[in-house]
Write a protein that holds these residues in place. Structure first.
Motif, PDB file in Angstrom:
ATOM      1  N   THR A  70       0.858  -1.181   0.000  1.00  0.00           N
ATOM      2  CA  THR A  70       0.000   0.000   0.000  1.00  0.00           C
ATOM      3  C   THR A  70       0.892   1.229   0.000  1.00  0.00           C
ATOM      4  OG1 THR A  70      -1.760  -1.162   1.155  1.00  0.00           O
ATOM      5  CG2 THR A  70      -1.808   1.248   1.236  1.00  0.00           C
ATOM      6  N   VAL A  71       0.677   2.113  -0.980  1.00  0.00           N
ATOM      7  CA  VAL A  71       1.563   3.267  -1.156  1.00  0.00           C
ATOM      8  C   VAL A  71       0.826   4.603  -1.090  1.00  0.00           C
ATOM      9  CG1 VAL A  71       3.354   2.022  -2.416  1.00  0.00           C
ATOM     10  CG2 VAL A  71       1.427   3.023  -3.677  1.00  0.00           C
ATOM     11  N   GLY A  72      -0.511   4.584  -1.037  1.00  0.00           N
ATOM     12  CA  GLY A  72      -1.226   5.846  -1.045  1.00  0.00           C
ATOM     13  C   GLY A  72      -2.675   5.719  -0.645  1.00  0.00           C
ATOM     14  N   HIS A  73      -3.352   6.865  -0.695  1.00  0.00           N
ATOM     15  CA  HIS A  73      -4.750   6.986  -0.276  1.00  0.00           C
ATOM     16  C   HIS A  73      -5.427   8.027  -1.172  1.00  0.00           C
ATOM     17  CE1 HIS A  73      -8.012   6.990   2.743  1.00  0.00           C
ATOM     18  NE2 HIS A  73      -8.196   8.217   2.311  1.00  0.00           N
ATOM     19  N   ILE A  74      -6.699   7.781  -1.506  1.00  0.00           N
ATOM     20  CA  ILE A  74      -7.465   8.725  -2.322  1.00  0.00           C
ATOM     21  C   ILE A  74      -8.952   8.474  -2.088  1.00  0.00           C
ATOM     22  CG2 ILE A  74      -7.505   7.215  -4.355  1.00  0.00           C
ATOM     23  CD1 ILE A  74      -7.146   9.789  -6.076  1.00  0.00           C
ATOM     24  N   SER A  75      -9.751   9.513  -2.215  1.00  0.00           N
ATOM     25  CA  SER A  75     -11.197   9.318  -2.122  1.00  0.00           C
ATOM     26  C   SER A  75     -11.923  10.055  -3.240  1.00  0.00           C
ATOM     27  CB  SER A  75     -11.736   9.768  -0.757  1.00  0.00           C
ATOM     28  OG  SER A  75     -11.664  11.154  -0.617  1.00  0.00           O
ATOM     29  N   LEU A  76     -13.083   9.532  -3.574  1.00  0.00           N
ATOM     30  CA  LEU A  76     -13.982  10.157  -4.533  1.00  0.00           C
ATOM     31  C   LEU A  76     -15.262  10.423  -3.756  1.00  0.00           C
ATOM     32  CD1 LEU A  76     -14.373  10.966  -7.529  1.00  0.00           C
ATOM     33  CD2 LEU A  76     -15.423   8.720  -7.870  1.00  0.00           C
ATOM     34  N   GLY A  77     -15.475  11.682  -3.405  1.00  0.00           N
ATOM     35  CA  GLY A  77     -16.597  12.024  -2.548  1.00  0.00           C
ATOM     36  C   GLY A  77     -17.533  13.020  -3.196  1.00  0.00           C
ATOM     37  N   GLY A  78     -18.519  13.427  -2.444  1.00  0.00           N
ATOM     38  CA  GLY A  78     -19.497  14.376  -2.952  1.00  0.00           C
ATOM     39  C   GLY A  78     -20.190  13.847  -4.192  1.00  0.00           C
ATOM     40  N   ILE A  79     -20.356  12.523  -4.258  1.00  0.00           N
ATOM     41  CA  ILE A  79     -20.956  11.910  -5.441  1.00  0.00           C
ATOM     42  C   ILE A  79     -22.419  12.330  -5.518  1.00  0.00           C
ATOM     43  CG2 ILE A  79     -21.556   9.753  -6.605  1.00  0.00           C
ATOM     44  CD1 ILE A  79     -19.097   8.501  -5.121  1.00  0.00           C
ATOM     45  N   SER A  80     -22.744  13.014  -6.612  1.00  0.00           N
ATOM     46  CA  SER A  80     -24.114  13.469  -6.840  1.00  0.00           C
ATOM     47  C   SER A  80     -24.657  12.771  -8.078  1.00  0.00           C
ATOM     48  CB  SER A  80     -24.147  14.989  -7.045  1.00  0.00           C
ATOM     49  OG  SER A  80     -25.421  15.382  -7.516  1.00  0.00           O
ATOM     50  N   HIS A  81     -25.610  11.869  -7.858  1.00  0.00           N
ATOM     51  CA  HIS A  81     -26.222  11.188  -9.003  1.00  0.00           C
ATOM     52  C   HIS A  81     -27.136  12.138  -9.764  1.00  0.00           C
ATOM     53  CE1 HIS A  81     -24.381   7.449  -7.882  1.00  0.00           C
ATOM     54  NE2 HIS A  81     -24.792   7.637  -6.646  1.00  0.00           N
ATOM     55  N   LYS A  82     -27.693  13.114  -9.075  1.00  0.00           N
ATOM     56  CA  LYS A  82     -28.539  14.113  -9.732  1.00  0.00           C
ATOM     57  C   LYS A  82     -27.728  14.942 -10.728  1.00  0.00           C
ATOM     58  CE  LYS A  82     -31.304  18.190  -8.903  1.00  0.00           C
ATOM     59  NZ  LYS A  82     -31.452  19.356  -8.062  1.00  0.00           N
ATOM     60  N   ASN A  83     -26.521  15.352 -10.316  1.00  0.00           N
ATOM     61  CA  ASN A  83     -25.687  16.194 -11.172  1.00  0.00           C
ATOM     62  C   ASN A  83     -24.601  15.428 -11.915  1.00  0.00           C
ATOM     63  OD1 ASN A  83     -26.927  18.728 -10.474  1.00  0.00           O
ATOM     64  ND2 ASN A  83     -26.011  18.455  -8.461  1.00  0.00           N
ATOM     65  N   ASN A  84     -24.547  14.106 -11.695  1.00  0.00           N
ATOM     66  CA  ASN A  84     -23.512  13.265 -12.316  1.00  0.00           C
ATOM     67  C   ASN A  84     -22.121  13.842 -12.089  1.00  0.00           C
ATOM     68  OD1 ASN A  84     -25.303  11.336 -13.297  1.00  0.00           O
ATOM     69  ND2 ASN A  84     -25.701  12.533 -15.135  1.00  0.00           N
ATOM     70  N   SER A  85     -21.827  14.147 -10.830  1.00  0.00           N
ATOM     71  CA  SER A  85     -20.547  14.760 -10.505  1.00  0.00           C
ATOM     72  C   SER A  85     -19.994  14.183  -9.203  1.00  0.00           C
ATOM     73  CB  SER A  85     -20.701  16.272 -10.376  1.00  0.00           C
ATOM     74  OG  SER A  85     -21.552  16.586  -9.291  1.00  0.00           O
TER      75      SER A  85
END
Length: 186
Positions: A70-85
């Protein structure tokens, strides 16, 4: 090569070990956490994540494929299905020996692929402090574009940090990866 796997409580101590000073914690998490980082804080951070149909955040560790390290960390947040973002956040190449070897690019490309191909998003953005020139260069190499700068958004000690906003749209992702409307161009 880098593969992304869900971040779990088994990974807490490694992340805590990487973040040994308040400045790195603030650079990594903004105002989300206070120093020191603890297992309790990370347990709260993971609540309700990593269930793509229902969660508004997916949290990953970055694993080097050959070594399994394991060499790193990342997140994908604020997922809005309404705005596809969604928003990329908490990017860290924690293993200092892995820095400068393309780990950051692998993490960003991996999370962009998840967002655009698996989740069908239209826009993915991120914020990076303006002094983090290595990260800015990495994000630009991955195809992210600068949208603008938010001046003096975070106070650290007696100084203020400014945030560069960057983003990528789905058609830019497809153009970079030789895809058109979800299919490879032949």
């Amino acid at each position: 090569m880098i593969r992304l796997e869900y971040f779990t409580p088994a990974d807490f101590q490694q992340l805590i070990g990487w973040i040994q000073d308040p400045e790195l914690l603030q650079s990594w998490s903004g105002a989300l956490f206070s120093f020191p980082l603890t297992e309790d804080k990370l347990a709260w951070y993971l609540e309700g994540t990593n269930n793509p149909p229902e969660s508004d955040a997916l949290v990953y560790k970055a694993v080097e494929s050959k070594s399994g390290e394991t060499v790193g960390h990342i997140s994908l947040g604020g997922i809005s299905h309404k705005n596809n973002s969604a928003r990329i956040s908490r990017v860290l190449v924690g293993n200092t020996t892995a820095r400068g070897r393309g780990v950051c690019q692998g993490m960003i490309k991996g999370v962009l692929k998840i967002g655009f191909e698996d989740l069908g998003l239209h826009r993915i953005d991120l914020g990076v402090y303006d002094f983090n020139t290595a990260a800015i260069a990495c994000y630009e190499k991955c195809g992210m574009k600068k949208d603008g700068t938010m001046r003096d958004v975070l106070k650290h000690g007696d100084n203020y940090w400014s945030l560069i906003e960057m983003s990528m749209l789905e058609h830019e992702w497809r153009e970079l990866h030789g895809k058109k409307q979800g299919h490879f161009i032949l």
